[in-house]
Design a protein around this motif. Sequence first.
Motif, mmCIF file in Angstrom:
data_model
loop_
_atom_site.group_PDB
_atom_site.id
_atom_site.type_symbol
_atom_site.label_atom_id
_atom_site.label_comp_id
_atom_site.label_asym_id
_atom_site.label_seq_id
_atom_site.Cartn_x
_atom_site.Cartn_y
_atom_site.Cartn_z
ATOM 1 N N GLU A 1 0.838 -1.200 0.000
ATOM 2 C CA GLU A 1 0.000 0.000 0.000
ATOM 3 C C GLU A 1 0.877 1.255 0.000
ATOM 4 O O GLU A 1 1.869 1.340 0.724
ATOM 5 N N ARG A 2 0.499 2.222 -0.795
ATOM 6 C CA ARG A 2 1.182 3.513 -0.762
ATOM 7 C C ARG A 2 0.630 4.317 0.405
ATOM 8 O O ARG A 2 -0.561 4.651 0.436
ATOM 9 N N LEU A 3 1.495 4.664 1.341
ATOM 10 C CA LEU A 3 1.066 5.318 2.571
ATOM 11 C C LEU A 3 0.936 6.825 2.405
ATOM 12 O O LEU A 3 -0.002 7.425 2.945
ATOM 13 N N LEU A 4 1.850 7.434 1.700
ATOM 14 C CA LEU A 4 1.804 8.884 1.510
ATOM 15 C C LEU A 4 2.693 9.274 0.338
ATOM 16 O O LEU A 4 3.506 8.478 -0.129
ATOM 17 N N VAL A 5 2.515 10.499 -0.135
ATOM 18 C CA VAL A 5 3.340 11.027 -1.219
ATOM 19 C C VAL A 5 4.001 12.317 -0.761
ATOM 20 O O VAL A 5 3.504 13.006 0.145
ATOM 21 N N MET A 6 5.127 12.643 -1.401
ATOM 22 C CA MET A 6 5.865 13.875 -1.115
ATOM 23 C C MET A 6 5.986 14.619 -2.443
ATOM 24 O O MET A 6 6.766 14.230 -3.313
ATOM 25 N N VAL A 7 5.175 15.667 -2.599
ATOM 26 C CA VAL A 7 5.081 16.375 -3.875
ATOM 27 C C VAL A 7 5.973 17.609 -3.834
ATOM 28 O O VAL A 7 5.752 18.507 -3.017
ATOM 29 N N PRO A 8 6.988 17.681 -4.703
ATOM 30 C CA PRO A 8 7.899 18.825 -4.683
ATOM 31 C C PRO A 8 7.274 20.049 -5.327
ATOM 32 O O PRO A 8 6.232 19.962 -5.999
ATOM 33 N N GLY A 9 7.926 21.206 -5.141
ATOM 34 C CA GLY A 9 7.463 22.440 -5.759
ATOM 35 C C GLY A 9 7.767 22.452 -7.245
ATOM 36 O O GLY A 9 8.397 21.541 -7.792
ATOM 37 N N ASP A 10 7.336 23.526 -7.899
ATOM 38 C CA ASP A 10 7.482 23.614 -9.347
ATOM 39 C C ASP A 10 8.941 23.658 -9.781
ATOM 40 O O ASP A 10 9.268 23.256 -10.899
ATOM 41 N N ASP A 11 9.839 24.186 -8.918
ATOM 42 C CA ASP A 11 11.242 24.322 -9.295
ATOM 43 C C ASP A 11 12.075 23.096 -8.922
ATOM 44 O O ASP A 11 13.286 23.089 -9.106
ATOM 45 N N ALA A 12 11.437 22.077 -8.394
ATOM 46 C CA ALA A 12 12.169 20.895 -7.908
ATOM 47 C C ALA A 12 11.875 19.685 -8.779
ATOM 48 O O ALA A 12 10.711 19.372 -9.030
ATOM 49 N N LYS A 13 12.931 19.037 -9.232
ATOM 50 C CA LYS A 13 12.793 17.789 -9.977
ATOM 51 C C LYS A 13 13.782 16.771 -9.402
ATOM 52 O O LYS A 13 14.771 16.403 -10.040
ATOM 53 N N PRO A 14 13.531 16.306 -8.165
ATOM 54 C CA PRO A 14 14.480 15.397 -7.510
ATOM 55 C C PRO A 14 14.564 14.042 -8.204
ATOM 56 O O PRO A 14 13.586 13.554 -8.776
#
Length: 311
Positions: A51-64
Amino acid sequence: VEIWNAHSGEFLRRLDETSKVLDAQVFPDGERVATIGSDHVGAIWNATSGERLLVMVPGDDAKPRAVRVLAGGAHVLTGMSEGPALHGSVWSAASGSLVHSLRATSGPVLFLEVSPCGLKLVTVTQGFNNSCFVWDILTGVLEQRISGEVDRPTSVAVSAGASAVVMGTTRGAVHCYDGGTGDWRWSDAIGKPVVALALLPLRDGLIAMTADALTVFQASSGALVTTLTAPGAGLSRFSAGDRYWAACGTPPEWRGRQGMYIWDGFTGRLVTTWVGADVSNVSEPEALPCAVAVGPPGPLPPVGHPDVGKV
């Protein structure tokens, strides 16, 4: 991402990630997995249920493109953004909320390395002098900026507390700096591009790998200890355990077959050579050797035992 039983080799499950996975790391408790996808969104998964527990969504300037689980598993770091300025982001592993961002004026981040204590982050950027940055992960404070060398860096290694920061370069140079002051300590040249670096803190050692050899230095002084030559070339990945060292790749003399060398780090002796699948006709780079890991030795098996080093 596929999850396997490390003891039996049994396939357990596949995580239902919709984008191509760029990086993944298991939490210390073994119950969760952190990933970063080609959509640059991070996620934390339940390793048992998938199961996917949570997501971490970066800002527009971030492409990790990289993810690291920090000491204790309370926080997750995403980094190696394609854009300038943003070196990393620290997230709560419990809620997925952003704790803080690590920002500095620089070129794109080429490499990042978390110190063994989990409290310091070292990032290496592309641009003028290929600078190296030392961060306090918990506070987000930039503690040191080290001006590097003109030749392009290929790898970085960091000691506990970032007291020592080592960079390898395309011209075969190894440079060691004091991570606290930024002062240069020592440099050496091994003549060929450095593929990977590994610090051995319990033995004051540093290993620099090229395509055909491991060069071992005394980490504190830069004195040459020994050179372990692989019977060929084509090494691309490396891992150092407490006792055993392993390198994998596709040496030419193996005629298109992938394989691995294993050395005894105490004696420098080549313990065994493993030759695997034929990849001479493989066109997809994802099918080539891309990683190797050495586990803790546990009860040491006799030399020559097929399970030596638990690679």
